[in-house]
Design a protein around this motif. Structure first.
Motif, short mmCIF file in Angstrom:
data_model
loop_
_atom_site.label_atom_id
_atom_site.label_comp_id
_atom_site.label_asym_id
_atom_site.label_seq_id
_atom_site.Cartn_x
_atom_site.Cartn_y
_atom_site.Cartn_z
N LYS A 7 0.82 -1.20 0.00
CA LYS A 7 0.00 0.00 0.00
C LYS A 7 0.86 1.26 0.00
O LYS A 7 0.53 2.26 -0.65
N GLU A 8 1.99 1.23 0.75
CA GLU A 8 2.89 2.38 0.78
C GLU A 8 3.49 2.62 -0.60
O GLU A 8 3.60 3.76 -1.05
N THR A 9 3.88 1.53 -1.26
CA THR A 9 4.42 1.65 -2.62
C THR A 9 3.39 2.22 -3.57
O THR A 9 3.68 3.11 -4.39
N LEU A 10 2.15 1.71 -3.45
CA LEU A 10 1.08 2.20 -4.31
C LEU A 10 0.78 3.66 -4.03
O LEU A 10 0.62 4.46 -4.96
N LEU A 11 0.73 4.04 -2.74
CA LEU A 11 0.44 5.42 -2.38
C LEU A 11 1.55 6.36 -2.86
O LEU A 11 1.28 7.47 -3.34
N ARG A 12 2.80 5.89 -2.73
CA ARG A 12 3.93 6.69 -3.21
C ARG A 12 3.82 6.91 -4.73
O ARG A 12 4.07 8.00 -5.24
N GLU A 13 3.41 5.84 -5.42
CA GLU A 13 3.24 5.94 -6.87
C GLU A 13 2.09 6.89 -7.23
O GLU A 13 2.18 7.66 -8.20
N ARG A 41 2.42 10.20 -9.48
CA ARG A 41 1.63 10.42 -10.70
C ARG A 41 0.81 11.71 -10.62
O ARG A 41 0.65 12.41 -11.62
N VAL A 42 0.27 11.98 -9.42
CA VAL A 42 -0.49 13.23 -9.25
C VAL A 42 0.43 14.43 -9.50
O VAL A 42 0.06 15.39 -10.18
N GLN A 67 2.12 18.80 -12.99
CA GLN A 67 3.17 19.46 -13.76
C GLN A 67 2.81 19.53 -15.24
O GLN A 67 3.14 20.50 -15.94
N THR A 68 2.11 18.51 -15.71
CA THR A 68 1.64 18.53 -17.10
C THR A 68 0.63 19.66 -17.30
O THR A 68 0.69 20.39 -18.31
N VAL A 69 -0.29 19.81 -16.35
CA VAL A 69 -1.26 20.91 -16.42
C VAL A 69 -0.54 22.25 -16.41
O VAL A 69 -0.87 23.17 -17.17
N SER A 70 0.49 22.36 -15.55
CA SER A 70 1.27 23.59 -15.48
C SER A 70 1.95 23.89 -16.82
O SER A 70 1.96 25.03 -17.29
N MET A 119 0.44 23.00 -5.48
CA MET A 119 -0.16 21.71 -5.12
C MET A 119 0.77 20.56 -5.50
O MET A 119 0.90 19.57 -4.76
N ALA A 120 1.43 20.68 -6.66
CA ALA A 120 2.34 19.63 -7.12
C ALA A 120 3.50 19.45 -6.14
O ALA A 120 3.96 18.32 -5.90
#
Length: 406
Positions: A196-202, A206-207, A212-215, A244-245
């Motif tokens: 779960k920690e690995t998934l949350l870190r990922e 990604r967020v 950064q893509t939006v920026s 936020m990023a």
């Protein structure tokens, strides 16, 4: 959900252990009854206690399947065992009786079933042992050893065998199985936590990348627009997205996936905004006074946006062009979950008649709405030069839905 399942499994283990001990105790007591009457030639008191206990304990065990209350079953068998073991101990040698060790099984069973009853029966057993010793060493002993001289060694052998088998063969074996099961469950839970920690870190990574893509898209869009006012609006939106990023970037880069070191975040955000608005070479001084505190994402993002708006307004309207100026940010803990943020500049300020209700400035409106989202209050500090705010808020522990800042 998972916690409830684990709790039910522990309860089932306790039920299984208690019922198993009850069955074995009843069977052994009935065997002991036969040994006393047939082999050991004991005719008084002791055989009767074994027989009565064996029958009553079987009834008590079967009764559990109707009332389903483990506490009742455990306390009934404990009281019967305490009473029976005390009587048998008194009539088989008192403090020298090997059957006295059975009293320890009651305490052990109590701690296995529940700590509270274990402590109660421990204190009660100590009192009983003291009383048994007292009557054994005084001249006023009201009981006699009914075990024949020739059978005492054999009675001692069966008593110790009975105690050791229950302690090791029943309690020990069952607890060892429970220990292995617990150890296995612990390993599985730790593995799931790591996953779960690995998934949350990922997710945070990604967020951050998506923001950064939006920026970048906002930056590209602004290049094709000649209207300086519109370009400035896009630039402000881009900076909000970056603020936020930064939160998500700090979350996935550190061990703590729930909270961020807020001092480092504010320093990075402030330096970025100054360079973004005024350029790398500027005359703006940052005074940041923030202790080593950590804030959760539900607090960090709206507070970061509020700081972003306050700094941006100070750089655009308070500190004009290339003039010298100072921006001060101080955050301190006021109470258990309460914080006070002092933020502002020493620039030209704005009219006292202007407020977030009558202004057309989106930044000023956002500052007040973000303070409200933090379940706090915001007032303008008129004792200082320029534009300064005092924001009082509480850390948001858990957010069930996303609130709009608009």
């Amino acid at each position: 959900m998972e916690t409830n399942v684990k709790g039910q499994e522990r309860l089932r283990d306790k039920v299984r252990l208690t019922l198993k001990v009850n069955y074995y105790s009843s069977v052994f007591c009935l065997i002991f009854y036969l040994l006393c009457t047939v082999l050991l030639d004991i005719t008084e008191v002791i055989p009767t206690i074994f027989l009565v206990f064996g029958i009553l304990n079987l009834i008590n065990t079967f009764a559990y399947y109707f009332h389903k209350n483990l506490t009742i079953t455990y306390n009934i068998v404990s009281i019967m065992t305490l009473t029976g073991a005390t009587i048998i101990t008194l009539y088989s040698g008192g403090i020298s009786s090997p059957f006295i060790f059975v009293l320890a099984l009651i305490v052990f069973a109590g701690y296995v079933t529940t700590r509270v009853y274990g402590q109660i029966y421990l204190n009660l057993n100590i009192l009983i042992i003291v009383l048994i010793y007292s009557q054994s060493v005084t001249d006023f002993s009201f009981v006699t050893n009914v075990v024949p001289e020739k059978s005492r060694d054999l009675f001692a052998f069966f008593s110790v065998l009975f105690s050791v088998y229950l302690l090791g063969g029943v309690f020990g074996k069952t607890l060892l199985e429970a220990h292995h099961k617990l150890y296995k469950s612990k390993g599985e839970i730790e593995e799931r936590i790591r996953e779960k920690e690995t998934l949350l870190r990922e997710v945070h990574h990604r967020v951050k990348n998506n923001l950064q893509t939006v920026s970048s898209l906002l930056s590209l869009q602004s290049r094709s627009i000649s209207d300086e006012h519109v370009r400035a609006l896009l630039k402000s939106s881009q900076n909000r997205v970056i603020s936020m990023a930064m939160v998500h970037e700090m979350l996935y880069m550190h061990k703590d996936l729930a909270k961020i070191e807020y001092k480092a975040y504010v320093e990075e955000l402030s330096e970025f905004l100054v360079k973004s608005v005024k350029g790398a070479e500027n005359n703006v001084k940052l005074n940041i006074d923030i202790p080593d505190i950590k804030l959760g994402i539900d607090t960090a993002i709206p507070l970061g946006l509020l700081i972003n708006e306050a700094i941006t307004n100070a750089l655009k309207y308070g500190i004009k062009d290339d003039a010298e100026g100072e921006i001060s940010i101080a955050l301190k803990k006021e109470e258990e979950q309460g914080y006070v943020l002092n933020i502002g500049d020493n620039g030209v300020g704005f009219s006292e008649t202007v407020n977030f209700k009558n202004t057309k400035s989106l930044g000023l409106k956002l500052i007040h709405n973000l303070a409200r989202q933090l379940k706090g209050s915001i007032v303008r500090d008129r004792s200082k030069k320029g534009t300064n705010y005092i924001v009082k808020f509480r850390e948001i522990e858990q957010r069930h839905q996303f609130d709009s800042v608009a």
